[in-house]
Scaffold this motif. Structure first.
Motif, PDB file in Angstrom:
ATOM      1  N   ASN A 284      -7.911 -22.796  -9.257  1.00  0.00           N
ATOM      2  CA  ASN A 284      -7.162 -21.533  -9.164  1.00  0.00           C
ATOM      3  C   ASN A 284      -7.427 -20.834  -7.835  1.00  0.00           C
ATOM      4  O   ASN A 284      -6.497 -20.333  -7.185  1.00  0.00           O
TER       5      ASN A 284
ATOM      6  N   ASN B 207      -5.636 -22.772  -5.119  1.00  0.00           N
ATOM      7  CA  ASN B 207      -4.191 -22.507  -5.167  1.00  0.00           C
ATOM      8  C   ASN B 207      -3.859 -21.140  -4.579  1.00  0.00           C
ATOM      9  O   ASN B 207      -2.881 -20.990  -3.854  1.00  0.00           O
ATOM     10  N   GLU B 208      -4.690 -20.140  -4.886  1.00  0.00           N
ATOM     11  CA  GLU B 208      -4.469 -18.804  -4.330  1.00  0.00           C
ATOM     12  C   GLU B 208      -4.616 -18.828  -2.806  1.00  0.00           C
ATOM     13  O   GLU B 208      -3.809 -18.222  -2.088  1.00  0.00           O
TER      14      GLU B 208
ATOM     15  N   PHE C 145      -4.190 -21.414  -0.878  1.00  0.00           N
ATOM     16  CA  PHE C 145      -3.053 -22.160  -0.354  1.00  0.00           C
ATOM     17  C   PHE C 145      -1.803 -21.279  -0.281  1.00  0.00           C
ATOM     18  O   PHE C 145      -1.070 -21.299   0.708  1.00  0.00           O
ATOM     19  N   GLU C 146      -1.570 -20.486  -1.322  1.00  0.00           N
ATOM     20  CA  GLU C 146      -0.417 -19.578  -1.323  1.00  0.00           C
ATOM     21  C   GLU C 146      -0.521 -18.551  -0.203  1.00  0.00           C
ATOM     22  O   GLU C 146       0.459 -18.278   0.491  1.00  0.00           O
ATOM     23  N   ARG C 147      -1.736 -17.987  -0.025  1.00  0.00           N
ATOM     24  CA  ARG C 147      -1.925 -17.010   1.055  1.00  0.00           C
ATOM     25  C   ARG C 147      -1.701 -17.668   2.414  1.00  0.00           C
ATOM     26  O   ARG C 147      -1.070 -17.096   3.292  1.00  0.00           O
TER      27      ARG C 147
ATOM     28  N   SER D 286       0.133 -20.322   3.014  1.00  0.00           N
ATOM     29  CA  SER D 286       1.560 -20.634   3.148  1.00  0.00           C
ATOM     30  C   SER D 286       2.341 -19.402   3.575  1.00  0.00           C
ATOM     31  O   SER D 286       3.205 -19.476   4.446  1.00  0.00           O
ATOM     32  N   LYS D 287       2.036 -18.246   2.958  1.00  0.00           N
ATOM     33  CA  LYS D 287       2.715 -17.003   3.333  1.00  0.00           C
ATOM     34  C   LYS D 287       2.389 -16.630   4.771  1.00  0.00           C
ATOM     35  O   LYS D 287       3.268 -16.220   5.532  1.00  0.00           O
TER      36      LYS D 287
ATOM     37  N   GLU E  43       4.234 -18.997   7.029  1.00  0.00           N
ATOM     38  CA  GLU E  43       5.657 -18.648   7.033  1.00  0.00           C
ATOM     39  C   GLU E  43       5.913 -17.439   7.932  1.00  0.00           C
ATOM     40  O   GLU E  43       6.838 -17.438   8.743  1.00  0.00           O
TER      41      GLU E  43
END
Length: 150
Positions: free
Chosen positions: A61, A64-65, A67-69, A71-72, A75
């Motif tokens: 978890n 994943n968090e 990775f999301e940060r 990715s944002k 981006e």
């Protein structure tokens, strides 16, 4: 012998539960937990296996968090890089337009002055020559603009 058979049954049940737990973990279901055995010897092992599952799930978890940060962030950085590239390109084009057209327009201005002086002196041939030169310069400026825009 009933006690022996009961212990074997519990061990077999534990092994089945353990196999299912392992399959679940291997398939990516880190929320899988193993049923706590009724045998005291296996209870600690079951608890430790469940603790490992919980640690893996928590770490997944967190990963994943992150990775999301990331990715944002990536981006947003890409958007900003694109914006900067566009601005730089616009500055380059503007500079090229300015540099190439500035010379041509300065030449046109000079030719217009010469034409103006020629017209004042009423020299027909010279006026037409200057007008033709002016026309050619204007055409050159138009071609340069089209070329830079293209």
């Amino acid at each position: 012998m009933s006690s022996q058979q009961n212990k074997k049954d519990h061990i077999n049940e534990f092994i089945e539960n353990l196999n299912q737990w392992v399959l679940n973990i291997m398939s990516g279901d880190l929320s899988a937990r193993i049923n706590i055995s009724e045998l005291e010897d296996l209870q600690i092992l079951c608890s430790n296996l469940n603790a490992v599952s919980e640690m893996l799930e928590t770490q997944l978890n967190k990963t994943n968090e992150q990775f999301e940060r990331f990715s944002k962030y990536k981006e947003e950085k890409n958007k900003e890089d694109n914006r900067l590239a566009i601005i730089e390109e616009r500055v380059t084009i503007a500079s090229e337009l300015h540099d190439s057209l500035a010379q041509t327009l300065a030449s046109l201005r000079l030719q217009v002055r010469v034409l103006d002086e020629s017209v004042q002196q009423d020299g027909d041939k010279r006026v037409w020559d200057e007008l033709e030169t002016l026309e050619n310069s204007i055409e050159l400026a138009n071609r340069e603009i089209r070329q830079l825009i293209g």
